[in-house]
Every structure is written in structure tokens, then in C-alpha cells.
Design a protein around this motif. Sequence first.
Motif, PDB file in Angstrom:
ATOM      1  N   LEU A  45       0.820  -1.204   0.000  1.00 18.24           N
ATOM      2  CA  LEU A  45       0.000   0.000   0.000  1.00 18.24           C
ATOM      3  C   LEU A  45       0.851   1.249   0.000  1.00 18.24           C
ATOM      4  O   LEU A  45       1.840   1.333   0.708  1.00 18.24           O
ATOM      5  N   SER A  66      -3.106   4.545  -8.629  1.00 17.73           N
ATOM      6  CA  SER A  66      -3.225   3.098  -8.440  1.00 17.73           C
ATOM      7  C   SER A  66      -3.030   2.365  -9.754  1.00 17.73           C
ATOM      8  O   SER A  66      -2.328   1.357  -9.813  1.00 17.73           O
ATOM      9  N   PRO A  87      -2.382  -0.464  -4.416  1.00 20.80           N
ATOM     10  CA  PRO A  87      -3.378   0.428  -3.827  1.00 20.80           C
ATOM     11  C   PRO A  87      -2.744   1.709  -3.320  1.00 20.80           C
ATOM     12  O   PRO A  87      -1.727   1.681  -2.631  1.00 20.80           O
ATOM     13  N   LYS A 114      -3.526   5.254  -1.258  1.00 18.29           N
ATOM     14  CA  LYS A 114      -4.514   5.940  -0.418  1.00 18.29           C
ATOM     15  C   LYS A 114      -4.025   7.338  -0.150  1.00 18.29           C
ATOM     16  O   LYS A 114      -2.852   7.552   0.159  1.00 18.29           O
ATOM     17  N   SER A 116      -1.532  -6.877   0.191  1.00 19.25           N
ATOM     18  CA  SER A 116      -2.298  -5.656   0.477  1.00 19.25           C
ATOM     19  C   SER A 116      -2.524  -5.581   1.972  1.00 19.25           C
ATOM     20  O   SER A 116      -2.897  -6.543   2.623  1.00 19.25           O
ATOM     21  N   PHE A 159      -9.347   0.933  -6.071  1.00 19.52           N
ATOM     22  CA  PHE A 159      -8.241   0.268  -5.403  1.00 19.52           C
ATOM     23  C   PHE A 159      -8.242   0.458  -3.912  1.00 19.52           C
ATOM     24  O   PHE A 159      -7.637  -0.295  -3.203  1.00 19.52           O
ATOM     25  N   HIS A 160      -8.863   1.523  -3.463  1.00 22.41           N
ATOM     26  CA  HIS A 160      -8.635   1.808  -2.065  1.00 22.41           C
ATOM     27  C   HIS A 160      -9.636   1.177  -1.125  1.00 22.41           C
ATOM     28  O   HIS A 160      -9.588   1.401   0.040  1.00 22.41           O
ATOM     29  N   THR A 168     -10.604  -1.952   0.923  1.00 14.61           N
ATOM     30  CA  THR A 168      -9.796  -3.104   1.334  1.00 14.61           C
ATOM     31  C   THR A 168     -10.587  -4.366   1.095  1.00 14.61           C
ATOM     32  O   THR A 168     -11.691  -4.535   1.579  1.00 14.61           O
TER      33      THR A 168
END
Lengths: 160, 224
Positions: free
Chosen positions: A109, A137, A143, A145, B9, B73-74, B76
Motif C-alpha cells: 500500500l 493506483s 493500492p 490511499k 495488500s 483500489f482503495h 480493502t
Amino acid sequence: MINSKNFRHVTNVCVSLLLLRCMTTEAKRNRAARIRVGKGDKPVTYEQAHHPHHIGHRKGWLSQHTSNLKGEDGAAERTVEDVFIRRFMFGTFHGCLANEIVIKRRGNLLNVCAVMLQKLPPQKFYFLIGYTESLLSHFYKCPVKLEIQTLQDKIVYKYL
Amino acid sequence: FIGARYHFSFHLIRLQSCSKAASRGQTFKKQNRRKVNNKDRNREGPASLSVCSGHRKCNITRFHLPLTPSTSFHTTVLTSAAQSAITVTEEPDTLFQKLVVLVKGHDRAVLDSYEFFATMTAKELGISLGKVFEPPKDIERLTLLKSIHIFKKHRVQYEMRTHYRCIELHHITGCTAQVYLEYIQRNLPEGVAMEVTKTAMEKVPDHILEPMWKEIPTDDKPSQ
């Protein structure tokens, strides 16, 4: 030079040494990531006021990843990614950044933390945040954020 | 797990005992008054019950991943690698004589707090702690030219410090080691790397328990 790029977070560009060549009789002082003391009218944040040798003592790290540790690799790729992300954020949220961007990597991440000024209406902010997250992304295949905090004005540490 | 950096992830999980995970509010059938494995509540598959008498005795649970739209993508999404079905096997669990967790970082304060977290977790889980010590730091120094062109006498020096912290655990089983390591690794702070060394214990194979010369008394030495 890997680390010098991370130090380039000053808005005022340092005077290049080519211009100083005629004054080589003076001692060569370090000019990296330093705002020189002036008249006292220039507001400066905590990050800008402290010189790079204070990193680890009075300052934290702006980019946190494991590739600069002993026995770990991938430092160059992470640095290039960081530089791109900083320029991207600077351009996307033009004029809204209050301070430097902090980039944290945890596993896969990518966490981009920024402090913004309230110059745009919240709807535009949300759109830009979503756009940045999805674009980065897809670009970096991991990912991403964005953690944004907004303020009224920049926090001034002192005047130089 | 040995000596690798992980690319999974990140998703913070709470350490789950049989029935303490948070539920997502979906309804499930409670067939009798036994404790339910709460992983099933999050799934849309058949809910099965498990008895919480010990971590080895849970029944087989079958479930499906949550059918959330994963276009962004963000959000979870729990990957299947992070959750494996609890299975009952008859083969004996691996035993580790020693589990050495070495954490490396640039910031000593971060490693201090992480060591406190890891030792507290081990104490709470009842794992016997061995030594917790700090190996000496490594400093990698670079001396580079300050200017892009000429000025050879003017250089600039950078250094990269790597601090270490070593936590040793003794006499740990495979299941416990897996749970402990997964919890520790999911809560690893950014900028900190971990290397794990496991020393497993194996049963001595039967064919070397007895020395060979006792079994063949009648054979003459060929090199006579």
C-alpha cells in the motif's frame, strides 16, 4: 545522488554554484534545502526552517520505505516514484498544499499524506482526491490511499 | 517467511480467538447455542458452527469472499492468502525450537515502540520470550562531489543508519508461530523491515537411531 532529491522540498530554488564561481575565495557553504536568514518578513514552516542535518533529530522523514535499509534493494525505483508523486500532487492540487507531502509504504500500500489549504470547495477536493487515487493506483499497480487534512492557512513556525 | 519482504495488500486484522471478531451485521442461522466462528458472518456461504475448545479442534468452514465491487483500489478486500480455511489434519504440527525476528529501521524510537508491541503480544499469547536485544547499528556513508562540475576538493557526505532489534521466541508450535507472525507483520510500521529465522525441530529418523555396526556382526571387512 539519491538523497539530495529528497532534500529538494524548498520552494525557493537554491542558488546554483555556477553563478558563485566568481566568488570562490569564500568558503563553500551547503545550500541544500536551506532558507537563508533574511530581513524577517518571510514566513517559514517548521519543515523549511530546519536544515537537513536535523533529520532524525528535530525533523522526521518525508518518505518512509524500507529500500534504504542495509540489505534491502529498490531504492532508485522508490525514489523515482516519490519524485513523480510529489510533482503530481503539486500540480493537481495547485496552490493548495500547505506543507510537504509525506509518502508512506506499508506492504503493497502506498499512503500519501498531505495537508491542504481550504482554497477549493469540498466537492472539487473530493473529485481530485478520487482522481489522484485511481490514476496513481493504475499507474503503480498497487493500492494508493490519500490522507488529506485541510487547514485555513499555512502554519508559520518563524519569520526569516 | 524467511528473509523476504512482503507484498500483500495491507489490512489490519484484530487477533481473533474463536468468537471475538466483529460481525458485519448480516444475519446467520444459529442452530444451537454453541459459539459461532464469526468469520462466517461476513460471508454469504453456508454458516457452519465450530466448537471453541481449542484452536486445533475447529470444524472445516467453507466460505466465499465478500462480493463487494472492487473497481476502486482503495477499498480493502480481504485476499484469500490472508484467510485460509481452518482445517483439521492428523499430521503433527511443526515445532520450532527458536523463532528469531529481526527488525530493521531508520528510526530507533519506532523500533522501541515496535519491540514493546511485539513483546506485549507474545506475553498475551503466552509465548515464551527469549532474549530481546539490540544489535549494533550499521552506518553506510557516502562521500560525493558537492558540485556537478569540477571543485574536486569540495565534497558532501551522507550517511544511512540502520538500527536493529532482535526478538527471540523459544519452543513455539507452527500454528502459533503463523498467527503471531501474521499479526506482527500486518502491524509493521512503514519504513521498517523484518527478517524471520525459524529453527525447526524434527524427529530423528528411525534408520539412524541404532548404529549400523551393531546390525552386521557377521560381515567381514572387504579391505583385508
